[in-house]
Design a protein around this motif. Structure first.
Motif, PDB file in Angstrom:
ATOM      1  N   ALA A  19       0.815  -1.214   0.000  1.00  0.00           N
ATOM      2  CA  ALA A  19       0.000   0.000   0.000  1.00  0.00           C
ATOM      3  C   ALA A  19       0.852   1.269   0.000  1.00  0.00           C
ATOM      4  N   VAL A  20       2.114   1.150   0.409  1.00  0.00           N
ATOM      5  CA  VAL A  20       3.018   2.295   0.406  1.00  0.00           C
ATOM      6  C   VAL A  20       3.627   2.400  -0.990  1.00  0.00           C
ATOM      7  N   ASP A  21       3.341   3.483  -1.694  1.00  0.00           N
ATOM      8  CA  ASP A  21       3.778   3.664  -3.078  1.00  0.00           C
ATOM      9  C   ASP A  21       5.096   4.432  -3.101  1.00  0.00           C
ATOM     10  N   ILE A  22       6.202   3.694  -3.259  1.00  0.00           N
ATOM     11  CA  ILE A  22       7.538   4.282  -3.273  1.00  0.00           C
ATOM     12  C   ILE A  22       8.026   4.304  -4.714  1.00  0.00           C
ATOM     13  N   ARG A  23       8.375   5.511  -5.187  1.00  0.00           N
ATOM     14  CA  ARG A  23       8.759   5.695  -6.584  1.00  0.00           C
ATOM     15  C   ARG A  23      10.117   6.385  -6.693  1.00  0.00           C
ATOM     16  N   VAL A  24      10.723   6.212  -7.868  1.00  0.00           N
ATOM     17  CA  VAL A  24      11.971   6.897  -8.207  1.00  0.00           C
ATOM     18  C   VAL A  24      11.631   8.195  -8.930  1.00  0.00           C
ATOM     19  N   GLY A  25      12.321   9.252  -8.547  1.00  0.00           N
ATOM     20  CA  GLY A  25      12.178  10.527  -9.227  1.00  0.00           C
ATOM     21  C   GLY A  25      13.529  11.202  -9.355  1.00  0.00           C
ATOM     22  N   THR A  26      13.610  12.164 -10.256  1.00  0.00           N
ATOM     23  CA  THR A  26      14.827  12.935 -10.457  1.00  0.00           C
ATOM     24  C   THR A  26      14.609  14.358  -9.960  1.00  0.00           C
ATOM     25  N   ILE A  27      15.510  14.823  -9.124  1.00  0.00           N
ATOM     26  CA  ILE A  27      15.429  16.186  -8.601  1.00  0.00           C
ATOM     27  C   ILE A  27      15.726  17.161  -9.742  1.00  0.00           C
ATOM     28  N   VAL A  28      14.784  18.080  -9.998  1.00  0.00           N
ATOM     29  CA  VAL A  28      14.965  19.077 -11.058  1.00  0.00           C
ATOM     30  C   VAL A  28      15.244  20.475 -10.499  1.00  0.00           C
ATOM     31  N   LEU A  69      22.346  18.342  -5.944  1.00  0.00           N
ATOM     32  CA  LEU A  69      21.149  17.496  -5.936  1.00  0.00           C
ATOM     33  C   LEU A  69      20.438  17.457  -7.287  1.00  0.00           C
ATOM     34  N   VAL A  70      20.514  18.529  -8.053  1.00  0.00           N
ATOM     35  CA  VAL A  70      19.820  18.597  -9.342  1.00  0.00           C
ATOM     36  C   VAL A  70      20.373  17.511 -10.267  1.00  0.00           C
ATOM     37  N   GLY A  71      19.455  16.704 -10.806  1.00  0.00           N
ATOM     38  CA  GLY A  71      19.829  15.591 -11.681  1.00  0.00           C
ATOM     39  C   GLY A  71      19.985  14.270 -10.950  1.00  0.00           C
ATOM     40  N   PRO A 109      18.401   4.565  -6.245  1.00  0.00           N
ATOM     41  CA  PRO A 109      18.899   3.414  -7.013  1.00  0.00           C
ATOM     42  C   PRO A 109      20.370   3.623  -7.354  1.00  0.00           C
ATOM     43  N   ASP A 110      21.123   2.519  -7.480  1.00  0.00           N
ATOM     44  CA  ASP A 110      22.544   2.683  -7.811  1.00  0.00           C
ATOM     45  C   ASP A 110      22.811   2.656  -9.308  1.00  0.00           C
ATOM     46  N   HIS A 111      21.761   2.495 -10.114  1.00  0.00           N
ATOM     47  CA  HIS A 111      21.824   2.621 -11.573  1.00  0.00           C
ATOM     48  C   HIS A 111      20.614   3.431 -12.000  1.00  0.00           C
ATOM     49  N   PRO A 112      20.710   4.220 -13.076  1.00  0.00           N
ATOM     50  CA  PRO A 112      19.555   5.008 -13.523  1.00  0.00           C
ATOM     51  C   PRO A 112      18.361   4.115 -13.874  1.00  0.00           C
ATOM     52  N   VAL A 113      17.191   4.556 -13.461  1.00  0.00           N
ATOM     53  CA  VAL A 113      15.937   3.884 -13.808  1.00  0.00           C
ATOM     54  C   VAL A 113      14.946   4.960 -14.258  1.00  0.00           C
ATOM     55  N   PRO A 114      13.890   4.570 -14.960  1.00  0.00           N
ATOM     56  CA  PRO A 114      12.924   5.576 -15.416  1.00  0.00           C
ATOM     57  C   PRO A 114      12.241   6.292 -14.239  1.00  0.00           C
ATOM     58  N   ASN A 115      12.024   7.592 -14.381  1.00  0.00           N
ATOM     59  CA  ASN A 115      11.262   8.320 -13.374  1.00  0.00           C
ATOM     60  C   ASN A 115       9.872   7.699 -13.256  1.00  0.00           C
ATOM     61  N   GLY A 116       9.436   7.547 -12.022  1.00  0.00           N
ATOM     62  CA  GLY A 116       8.133   6.941 -11.764  1.00  0.00           C
ATOM     63  C   GLY A 116       8.205   5.445 -11.517  1.00  0.00           C
ATOM     64  N   ALA A 117       9.379   4.818 -11.699  1.00  0.00           N
ATOM     65  CA  ALA A 117       9.503   3.378 -11.446  1.00  0.00           C
ATOM     66  C   ALA A 117       9.149   3.098  -9.995  1.00  0.00           C
ATOM     67  N   ARG A 118       8.341   2.060  -9.787  1.00  0.00           N
ATOM     68  CA  ARG A 118       7.888   1.715  -8.443  1.00  0.00           C
ATOM     69  C   ARG A 118       8.811   0.714  -7.791  1.00  0.00           C
ATOM     70  N   MET A 119       9.107   0.960  -6.507  1.00  0.00           N
ATOM     71  CA  MET A 119       9.914   0.019  -5.739  1.00  0.00           C
ATOM     72  C   MET A 119       9.066  -1.197  -5.378  1.00  0.00           C
ATOM     73  N   PHE A 120       9.683  -2.360  -5.468  1.00  0.00           N
ATOM     74  CA  PHE A 120       8.997  -3.599  -5.042  1.00  0.00           C
ATOM     75  C   PHE A 120       9.967  -4.499  -4.356  1.00  0.00           C
TER      76      PHE A 120
END
Length: 120
Positions: A19-28, A69-71, A109-120
Motif C-alpha cells: 500500500a506504500v507507493d515508493i517511486r523513483v524521481g529525479t530532482i529538477v 542534488l539537481v539531476g 537506485p545505484d543505476h539510472p531507472v525511469p522516473n516513476g519506477a515503483r519500488m517492489f
C-alpha cells in the motif's frame, strides 16, 4: 513503530507494505528552505508523466548542497497526504537513512531507472 532505528518493527502483511507507493524521481530543482524549523531544502522532483512534478521538504543539508542534488535520482513515498511545512506544501516524503551522527543520507537506485519506477 520501533523506539529506535536498531529495533525491528513488528511483522506486517505484504499487502500493508504494497500500500506504500515508493517511486523513483529525479530532482529538477533544489534550494534552501529558510522558513523550515530545522535546516532543509525545497526539492522539486520529476516522477515521470503519470505522477508528474512533486514538491518535497528534505532535511538533507549536512551531506548535500542544492547544486549537487539537481539531476540526482531519489526514492520517495508518493501516496502520503501532503503536509504543510511552513509556507510550503510538501507532496512527497523523500526517503533517507541516518548516518552514525544522525544526518540523513538519501536512498536512491545505484543505476539510472525511469522516473516513476515503483519500488517492489
Amino acid at each position: 513503530m520501533a523506539d529506535d532505528t536498531q529495533t525491528p518493527s513488528p511483522e506486517i502483511a505484504y499487502d500493508t507494505f504494497a500500500a506504500v507507493d515508493i517511486r523513483v524521481g529525479t530532482i529538477v530543482e533544489a534550494d534552501i528552505f529558510p522558513q523550515a524549523r530545522k535546516p532543509a531544502y525545497r526539492l522539486l522532483i520529476d516522477f515521470g508523466e503519470t505522477i508528474g512534478l512533486k514538491k518535497s521538504s528534505a532535511q538533507i543539508t549536512v551531506h548535500y548542497a542544492p547544486q549537487d542534488l539537481v539531476g540526482r535520482q531519489v526514492m520517495a513515498v508518493v501516496n502520503f497526504p501532503p503536509r504543510q511545512i511552513g509556507p510550503m506544501r510538501s507532496e512527497v516524503l523523500t526517503l533517507g537513512a541516518p548516518d552514525p551522527a544522525g544526518a540523513v543520507v538519501l536512498i536512491a537506485p545505484d543505476h539510472p531507472v525511469p522516473n516513476g519506477a515503483r519500488m517492489f
